[in-house]
Scaffold this active site. Sequence first.
Site, PDB file in Angstrom:
ATOM      1  N   ASP A  37       0.841  -1.209   0.000  1.00 50.73           N
ATOM      2  CA  ASP A  37       0.000   0.000   0.000  1.00 50.73           C
ATOM      3  C   ASP A  37       0.875   1.258   0.000  1.00 50.73           C
ATOM      4  OD1 ASP A  37      -2.324   1.445  -0.033  1.00 50.73           O
ATOM      5  OD2 ASP A  37      -2.846   1.103   2.061  1.00 50.73           O
ATOM      6  N   HIS A  54       2.451   3.247  -8.964  1.00 49.69           N
ATOM      7  CA  HIS A  54       2.246   1.812  -9.215  1.00 49.69           C
ATOM      8  C   HIS A  54       3.418   1.235 -10.007  1.00 49.69           C
ATOM      9  CE1 HIS A  54      -1.644   2.159  -7.504  1.00 49.69           C
ATOM     10  NE2 HIS A  54      -2.201   2.798  -8.504  1.00 49.69           N
ATOM     11  N   LEU A 148      10.894 -20.222  -4.288  1.00 53.60           N
ATOM     12  CA  LEU A 148       9.800 -19.447  -3.692  1.00 53.60           C
ATOM     13  C   LEU A 148       8.521 -19.506  -4.536  1.00 53.60           C
ATOM     14  CD1 LEU A 148       9.122 -16.946  -1.601  1.00 53.60           C
ATOM     15  CD2 LEU A 148       9.515 -15.574  -3.642  1.00 53.60           C
TER      16      LEU A 148
HETATM   17  C1  IPE Z   1      -5.540  -2.699  -0.201  1.00 55.27           C
HETATM   18  O1  IPE Z   1      -5.164  -1.383  -0.390  1.00 55.27           O
HETATM   19  C2  IPE Z   1      -5.526  -3.452  -1.484  1.00 55.27           C
HETATM   20  C3  IPE Z   1      -4.226  -3.656  -2.089  1.00 55.27           C
HETATM   21  C4  IPE Z   1      -3.073  -3.326  -1.585  1.00 55.27           C
HETATM   22  C5  IPE Z   1      -4.239  -4.303  -3.366  1.00 55.27           C
HETATM   23  P1  IPE Z   1      -6.247  -0.217  -0.576  1.00 55.27           P
HETATM   24  O2  IPE Z   1      -5.462   1.029  -0.700  1.00 55.27           O
HETATM   25  O3  IPE Z   1      -7.172  -0.548  -1.685  1.00 55.27           O
HETATM   26  O4  IPE Z   1      -7.041  -0.296   0.796  1.00 55.27           O
HETATM   27  P2  IPE Z   1      -7.957   0.791   1.511  1.00 55.27           P
HETATM   28  O5  IPE Z   1      -8.924   1.294   0.466  1.00 55.27           O
HETATM   29  O6  IPE Z   1      -7.069   1.896   1.980  1.00 55.27           O
HETATM   30  O7  IPE Z   1      -8.592   0.062   2.637  1.00 55.27           O
HETATM   31  C1  IPE Z   2      -1.542   0.239  -3.315  1.00 57.44           C
HETATM   32  O1  IPE Z   2      -1.320   1.596  -3.402  1.00 57.44           O
HETATM   33  C2  IPE Z   2      -1.761  -0.406  -4.652  1.00 57.44           C
HETATM   34  C3  IPE Z   2      -3.154  -0.848  -4.895  1.00 57.44           C
HETATM   35  C4  IPE Z   2      -4.132  -0.800  -4.044  1.00 57.44           C
HETATM   36  C5  IPE Z   2      -3.438  -1.376  -6.206  1.00 57.44           C
HETATM   37  P1  IPE Z   2      -2.522   2.640  -3.399  1.00 57.44           P
HETATM   38  O2  IPE Z   2      -2.902   2.916  -4.806  1.00 57.44           O
HETATM   39  O3  IPE Z   2      -3.632   2.177  -2.542  1.00 57.44           O
HETATM   40  O4  IPE Z   2      -1.814   3.899  -2.767  1.00 57.44           O
HETATM   41  P2  IPE Z   2      -2.428   4.943  -1.734  1.00 57.44           P
HETATM   42  O5  IPE Z   2      -3.001   4.158  -0.602  1.00 57.44           O
HETATM   43  O6  IPE Z   2      -3.496   5.688  -2.477  1.00 57.44           O
HETATM   44  O7  IPE Z   2      -1.287   5.799  -1.333  1.00 57.44           O
HETATM   45 MG    MG Z   3      -4.083   2.417  -0.607  1.00 57.98          MG
END
Ligand code: IPE
Ligand code: IPE
Ligand code: MG
Length: 263
Positions: A37, A54, A148
């Site tokens: 995240d 990303h 792995l």
């Molecule tokens: C969780 O992250 C999903 C992934 C890392 C793929 P999100 O960024 O989507 O989660 P929330 O919305 O903050 O709970």
């Molecule tokens: C995690 O990073 C990747 C996915 C959920 C696909 P985010 O896109 O949720 O990044 P933040 O949380 O907005 O910083």
């Molecule tokens: Mg996120």
Amino acid sequence: MLRKLMRKKTEDVHLLNDRIEAVRKRQIPNHVAIIMDGNGRWAKQRKMPRIAGHHEGMKTVRQITNFANELGVKALTLYAFSTENWKRPKIEIDFLMNLPGEFLNTYLPELMEKGIKVEMIGNMDALPAHTRKAIIKAIETTKDNQGLILNFAMNYGSRLELVHVMKELAKEVSEGTLEINSINENLIDSKLMTAHLPEPDLLIRTSGEVRLSNFMLWQLAYAEFIFTNVLWPDFNEECFMQAIEDFQNRDRRFGSLEGDQKG
Ligand code: IPE
Ligand code: IPE
Ligand code: MG
């Protein structure tokens, strides 16, 4: 100045190597699960579009996968796209759906060289055809690898997974092929998408959020949780090592009286 900097860098490498040696002598978690995240915030900090975060996060996937493989972790599950992430703007979803193809195409030779085996949990059918194709190709190509297991949670949601298990059990009961009394924890384990994997020992979530966001709710019942403020694109080998060290210093009691309180 430069020489001093280089010496510092060499010292850091030695220190990391010493830590790797020490970690290897203790219990390495069999299965590490990571909620990757913070990609969006990483990009925002740099005034870049979210997708740049990303893309950068993909490099971290490569680095952490190789490092986990070197340390002898058996399975690494990476939460890449949740069933809730479809709520994001189409342009971001499209970019995320291109990443498996880009990642796996460029990285497949390295995965083969290192003996890493790609797997996936989640609903594959709802992915765009090109995403599905890239994932299937990687799974097929790496299926005999012995290192792995790199398990991507892609279009994965734990509640949906559990609904499927419950429906299947209900169906078997109604058809008379399963007795209600035969339903137990092992049977439920065996119906999950993770059935063939060891139970996760360690969960890491980056970016400072302290929640599970519908990730492996059943499987994480006794995992150790580590939450770090580091954003996923900044998460590096040192951060992973720190998480393993923290894990090794935890007293896993599983409800009993281990450690200090024993005797
Ligand atoms: C969780 O992250 C999903 C992934 C890392 C793929 P999100 O960024 O989507 O989660 P929330 O919305 O903050 O709970
Ligand atoms: C995690 O990073 C990747 C996915 C959920 C696909 P985010 O896109 O949720 O990044 P933040 O949380 O907005 O910083
Ligand atoms: Mg996120």
